[in-house]
Design a protein around this motif. Structure first.
Motif, PDB file in Angstrom:
ATOM      1  N   SER A  90       0.742  -0.791  -0.046  1.00 12.70           N
ATOM      2  CA  SER A  90       0.071   0.207   0.212  1.00 12.70           C
ATOM      3  C   SER A  90       0.894   1.419   0.017  1.00 12.70           C
ATOM      4  O   SER A  90       0.579   2.182  -0.496  1.00 12.70           O
ATOM      5  CB  SER A  90      -0.892   0.283   0.961  1.00 12.70           C
ATOM      6  N   GLN A 108      -6.486 -15.526  -0.769  1.00 10.90           N
ATOM      7  CA  GLN A 108      -7.095 -14.247  -0.165  1.00 10.90           C
ATOM      8  C   GLN A 108      -5.847 -13.174   0.338  1.00 10.90           C
ATOM      9  O   GLN A 108      -6.326 -12.253  -0.047  1.00 10.90           O
ATOM     10  CB  GLN A 108      -7.720 -14.791   1.441  1.00 10.90           C
ATOM     11  N   ARG A 111      -5.634 -11.801  -3.379  1.00 12.00           N
ATOM     12  CA  ARG A 111      -6.966 -10.709  -3.479  1.00 12.00           C
ATOM     13  C   ARG A 111      -6.699  -9.772  -3.038  1.00 12.00           C
ATOM     14  O   ARG A 111      -6.729  -8.431  -3.582  1.00 12.00           O
ATOM     15  CB  ARG A 111      -8.247 -11.770  -3.002  1.00 12.00           C
ATOM     16  N   ILE A 112      -6.144  -9.546  -1.355  1.00  9.98           N
ATOM     17  CA  ILE A 112      -6.140  -8.130  -1.208  1.00  9.98           C
ATOM     18  C   ILE A 112      -4.752  -7.481  -1.400  1.00  9.98           C
ATOM     19  O   ILE A 112      -5.696  -6.392  -1.786  1.00  9.98           O
ATOM     20  CB  ILE A 112      -5.912  -8.552   0.480  1.00  9.98           C
ATOM     21  N   SER A 114      -4.560  -7.468  -4.688  1.00 10.45           N
ATOM     22  CA  SER A 114      -4.592  -6.856  -5.692  1.00 10.45           C
ATOM     23  C   SER A 114      -5.557  -5.240  -5.448  1.00 10.45           C
ATOM     24  O   SER A 114      -5.691  -4.518  -6.751  1.00 10.45           O
ATOM     25  CB  SER A 114      -5.232  -8.273  -6.631  1.00 10.45           C
ATOM     26  N   ARG A 115      -6.517  -5.632  -4.845  1.00 10.53           N
ATOM     27  CA  ARG A 115      -7.455  -4.714  -4.520  1.00 10.53           C
ATOM     28  C   ARG A 115      -6.719  -3.157  -4.330  1.00 10.53           C
ATOM     29  O   ARG A 115      -7.536  -2.076  -3.613  1.00 10.53           O
ATOM     30  CB  ARG A 115      -8.511  -4.838  -3.290  1.00 10.53           C
ATOM     31  N   ILE A 116      -5.797  -3.426  -3.273  1.00 14.48           N
ATOM     32  CA  ILE A 116      -5.521  -2.437  -2.975  1.00 14.48           C
ATOM     33  C   ILE A 116      -3.527  -1.740  -4.063  1.00 14.48           C
ATOM     34  O   ILE A 116      -3.425  -0.766  -3.587  1.00 14.48           O
ATOM     35  CB  ILE A 116      -4.140  -2.218  -1.393  1.00 14.48           C
ATOM     36  N   GLY A 117      -4.097  -2.444  -5.302  1.00  9.66           N
ATOM     37  CA  GLY A 117      -2.796  -1.997  -6.018  1.00  9.66           C
ATOM     38  C   GLY A 117      -2.030  -2.661  -7.222  1.00  9.66           C
ATOM     39  O   GLY A 117      -1.576  -1.770  -7.676  1.00  9.66           O
ATOM     40  N   HIS A 119       0.233  -4.320  -9.079  1.00 12.02           N
ATOM     41  CA  HIS A 119      -0.700  -4.769 -10.597  1.00 12.02           C
ATOM     42  C   HIS A 119       0.137  -6.378 -11.082  1.00 12.02           C
ATOM     43  O   HIS A 119      -0.751  -6.568 -11.634  1.00 12.02           O
ATOM     44  CB  HIS A 119       0.145  -3.539 -11.316  1.00 12.02           C
TER      45      HIS A 119
END
Length: 220
Positions: A90, A108, A111-112, A114-117, A119
């Protein structure tokens, strides 16, 4: 001075995956800044990696002082400490690093990231296990998962396609795969063409959707 190739890369976390990645990048001529919070690790690797620093990568000021915002690429190779992995990723996003790779140890976790950015998310243990499983269980000589459902395999030609020009083999229609290159005994790999005829001693590179490559490689 070494002749560095490509953009410099930051590698954060020097466990087994991170240290081998940083050393391999250095060996290939890429300038690397490796960061780990453990002095013993950084001291042991000093001299093997272009630049190495002992710092807390979860501290944004420490990252700024090391010039992290000036880098285009970064790899977060932190393994077991998921909280540190997520926080470091992050912070790289906040510092606007343009190409962030992050190691995940579970779906999991990935996934997190990827969600926070992040690439790109990699699963080194899973990917290596999957590759070895293909090599152990089948006729493949090597295997690489290129994308989520696309693979490249090195294998031997099935009997029914030996001596048949590839242009007349209907391989793509029948199996959905493409023979990309062929290596005859004692020679280098060459690109396959419609006129290429396979022999029993050849090694071939086959590409296609993962399940189709697997099915083709199991042919006798």
């Amino acid at each position: 001075m070494a002749d560095y190739k490509g953009d410099p890369v930051i590698v954060i976390g020097l466990g087994r995956f991170g240290s081998s990645l940083a050393m391999e990048l250095t060996r290939r001529g890429t300038e690397v800044l490796a960061i780990d919070h453990r002095p013993k690790i950084t001291q042991a690797l000093a001299g093997h990696i272009t630049q190495i620093a002992t710092a807390d990568a979860t501290d944004i000021e420490a990252l700024r002082q090391l010039g992290v915002p000036d880098f285009y690429q970064a790899v977060v190779a932190i393994g077991s400490d998921i909280e540190a992995s997520i926080l470091t990723t992050s912070l790289l996003v906040e510092l606007e690093v343009e190409d962030i790779w992050a190691k995940a140890i579970s779906t999991q976790h990935g996934r997190i990231l990827s969600r926070i950015g992040a690439h790109h998310v990699v699963f080194p243990e899973h990917d290596m296990g999957e590759r070895v499983a293909h090599l152990v269980s089948g006729r493949m000589l090597d295997y690489m998962q290129v994308d989520e459902n696309f693979a490249l395999a090195k294998t031997k030609p099935p009997k029914e396609y030996v001596g048949v020009p590839l242009g007349r083999s209907n391989l793509r229609r029948k199996f959905g795969v493409t023979i990309v290159a062929v290596k005859s005994p004692g020679e280098d790999f060459t690109y396959a063409t419609a006129e290429t005829e396979l022999t029993y001693g050849d090694i071939i590179l086959v590409s296609g959707r993962t399940e189709q490559v697997e099915r083709f490689a199991e042919l006798p």
